[in-house]
Design an enzyme around this catalytic site. Structure first.
Site, PDB file in Angstrom:
ATOM      1  NE  ARG A 109      25.102 -18.854 -46.277  1.00  0.00           N
ATOM      2  CZ  ARG A 109      25.396 -17.665 -46.810  1.00  0.00           C
ATOM      3  NH1 ARG A 109      24.814 -16.567 -46.346  1.00  0.00           N
ATOM      4  NH2 ARG A 109      26.263 -17.565 -47.800  1.00  0.00           N
ATOM      5  CG  HIS A 136      31.370 -18.758 -48.355  1.00  0.00           C
ATOM      6  ND1 HIS A 136      30.402 -19.525 -48.974  1.00  0.00           N
ATOM      7  CD2 HIS A 136      30.966 -17.475 -48.497  1.00  0.00           C
ATOM      8  CE1 HIS A 136      29.463 -18.732 -49.454  1.00  0.00           C
ATOM      9  NE2 HIS A 136      29.778 -17.484 -49.195  1.00  0.00           N
ATOM     10  CD  GLN A 139      31.857 -15.125 -52.598  1.00  0.00           C
ATOM     11  OE1 GLN A 139      30.708 -15.129 -52.195  1.00  0.00           O
ATOM     12  NE2 GLN A 139      32.222 -14.419 -53.660  1.00  0.00           N
ATOM     13  CG  ASP A 224      34.238 -11.765 -45.201  1.00  0.00           C
ATOM     14  OD1 ASP A 224      33.209 -11.113 -45.475  1.00  0.00           O
ATOM     15  OD2 ASP A 224      34.202 -12.921 -44.724  1.00  0.00           O
ATOM     16  NE  ARG A 292      28.630 -17.797 -54.308  1.00  0.00           N
ATOM     17  CZ  ARG A 292      28.046 -17.661 -53.108  1.00  0.00           C
ATOM     18  NH1 ARG A 292      28.169 -16.530 -52.442  1.00  0.00           N
ATOM     19  NH2 ARG A 292      27.384 -18.661 -52.539  1.00  0.00           N
TER      20      ARG A 292
HETATM   21  N1  NVA Z   1      32.419 -14.237 -43.326  1.00  0.00           N
HETATM   22  C1  NVA Z   1      31.075 -13.844 -43.644  1.00  0.00           C
HETATM   23  C2  NVA Z   1      30.746 -14.175 -45.056  1.00  0.00           C
HETATM   24  C3  NVA Z   1      29.367 -13.767 -45.497  1.00  0.00           C
HETATM   25  C4  NVA Z   1      29.047 -14.187 -46.903  1.00  0.00           C
HETATM   26  C5  NVA Z   1      30.115 -14.539 -42.678  1.00  0.00           C
HETATM   27  O1  NVA Z   1      30.328 -15.721 -42.384  1.00  0.00           O
HETATM   28  O2  NVA Z   1      29.169 -13.901 -42.221  1.00  0.00           O
HETATM   29  N1   CP Z   2      28.732 -13.797 -50.359  1.00  0.00           N
HETATM   30  C1   CP Z   2      27.651 -14.435 -49.871  1.00  0.00           C
HETATM   31  O1   CP Z   2      27.667 -15.630 -49.589  1.00  0.00           O
HETATM   32  O2   CP Z   2      26.552 -13.641 -49.765  1.00  0.00           O
HETATM   33  P1   CP Z   2      25.183 -14.018 -49.043  1.00  0.00           P
HETATM   34  O3   CP Z   2      25.448 -14.087 -47.564  1.00  0.00           O
HETATM   35  O4   CP Z   2      24.257 -12.889 -49.401  1.00  0.00           O
HETATM   36  O5   CP Z   2      24.691 -15.334 -49.551  1.00  0.00           O
END
Ligand code: NVA
Ligand code: CP
Length: 306
Positions: A109, A136, A139, A224, A292
């Site tokens: 990540r 992502h 997800q 989101d 997930r």
């Molecule tokens: N769009 C959000 C998703 C978090 C799981 C981010 O990148 O923070």
């Molecule tokens: N949806 C998701 O990726 O959640 P986290 O940021 O908690 O991993």
């Protein structure tokens, strides 16, 4: 080639899977979910290790990968930049060369998609995108699995994306290609998805003028956070820009009567979604979060199991 002589596969975007592979993977996720719920042990990844590099916070991604590896008989290793040499400037390429001589797969990540690609270019083992600023994909495996469980195939259905043209939105665009559904996107000006990403999806994806238009008769409504990780300094400006892109009961009322609501979480009740919607009868966000685990177990098996 991977350690057992097969071509090395990565999962950097959804498009690293063919439509057939993606369909089979979700089918397998359903089987693995049933297996674990029946209490049966299935441990094809015994003695295998997943390295997990987190340059951003996480609840679901970390826990689902870690628990997934445990359930599959393997082990997951949490690596944060604060505690590794990555945080002190060791090049991504060198980290990839070293880690991939020890672990069996790496989940990352991070911020830039290019960082993930650079890691993958030097890795001897599969690399999984656990979220970048751009995509992502894990997800989306969970989201499509959740839709299927509740309503059957998503093929030919209409999905409305409301809010930021962010990493999740880009992955919805890729999912529309892979799973063959119609995606209507409503974002404020200045926050629309990258046209290059949209172009790849052809006429399956349409930018709409308003959230109401996008949601009209939709089978699935998704949103989101307005401020993704790394964009915190824009929070105030974003709250203003996104004011007309909140998913509340009035907006959801324009969708099909049996429409579902999804959100990858974490959510901000009263901002991008009202409490009545996220905690209401059309919301499947808890199944989505749980999935997930099941979807990623299928992904790990696909990438790693002999
Ligand atoms: N769009 C959000 C998703 C978090 C799981 C981010 O990148 O923070
Ligand atoms: N949806 C998701 O990726 O959640 P986290 O940021 O908690 O991993």
């Amino acid at each position: 080639m991977d350690s057992i002589g097969r071509p090395l596969r990565h999962f950097l975007t959804l498009l690293d899977l063919s439509p057939d592979e993606a369909g089979a993977l979700l089918q397998r996720a359903t089987e693995l979910k049933r297996l674990v719920r029946s209490g049966e042990r299935f441990e094809p990844l015994k003695n295998r290790t997943l390295g997990m590099i987190f340059e951003k916070s996480s609840t679901r991604t970390r826990v689902s990968f870690e628990v997934g590896m445990t359930q599959l008989g393997g082990h997951a290793l949490f690596l944060s930049p604060q505690d590794t040499q990555l945080g002190r400037g060791e090049p991504v390429e060198d980290s990839a060369r070293v880690l991939s001589r020890m672990v069996d797969a790496v989940m990352i990540r991070t911020f830039e998609q290019r960082t993930l690609e650079r890691f993958a270019e030097c890795s001897l083992v599969p690399v999984i995108n656990g979220l970048t600023d751009r995509f992502h994909p894990c997800q989306l495996l969970a989201d499509v699995l959740t839709y299927q469980e509740h309503r059957g195939s998503i093929r030919g259905r209409t999905v409305a994306w409301i809010g930021d043209g962010n990493n999740m939105c880009h992955s919805y665009v890729n999912a529309a290609r892979l799973f063959d559904f119609e995606l209507r996107i409503a974002c404020p000006e200045g926050f629309r998805p990258d046209p290059a990403n949209l172009a790849g999806a052809g006429d399956r994806c349409t930018l709409m003028q308003s959230a109401t238009q996008a949601v009209e008769n939709a089978d699935l409504v998704v949103t989101d956070v307005w401020t993704s990780m790394g964009k915190e300094q824009e929070q105030k400006q974003r709250r203003q820009a996104f004011a007309r892109f909140k998913v509340d009961e009035a907006l959801l009322g324009n969708a099909a009567p049996d429409a579902l609501f999804m959100h990858c979480l974490p959510a901000h009740r009263g901002e991008e979604v009202s409490a009545a919607v996220i905690d209401g009868p059309q919301s499947v966000v808890w199944d989505e979060a749980e999935n997930r685990l099941h979807a990623q177990k299928a992904l790990l098996e696909f990438l790693l199991a002999a």
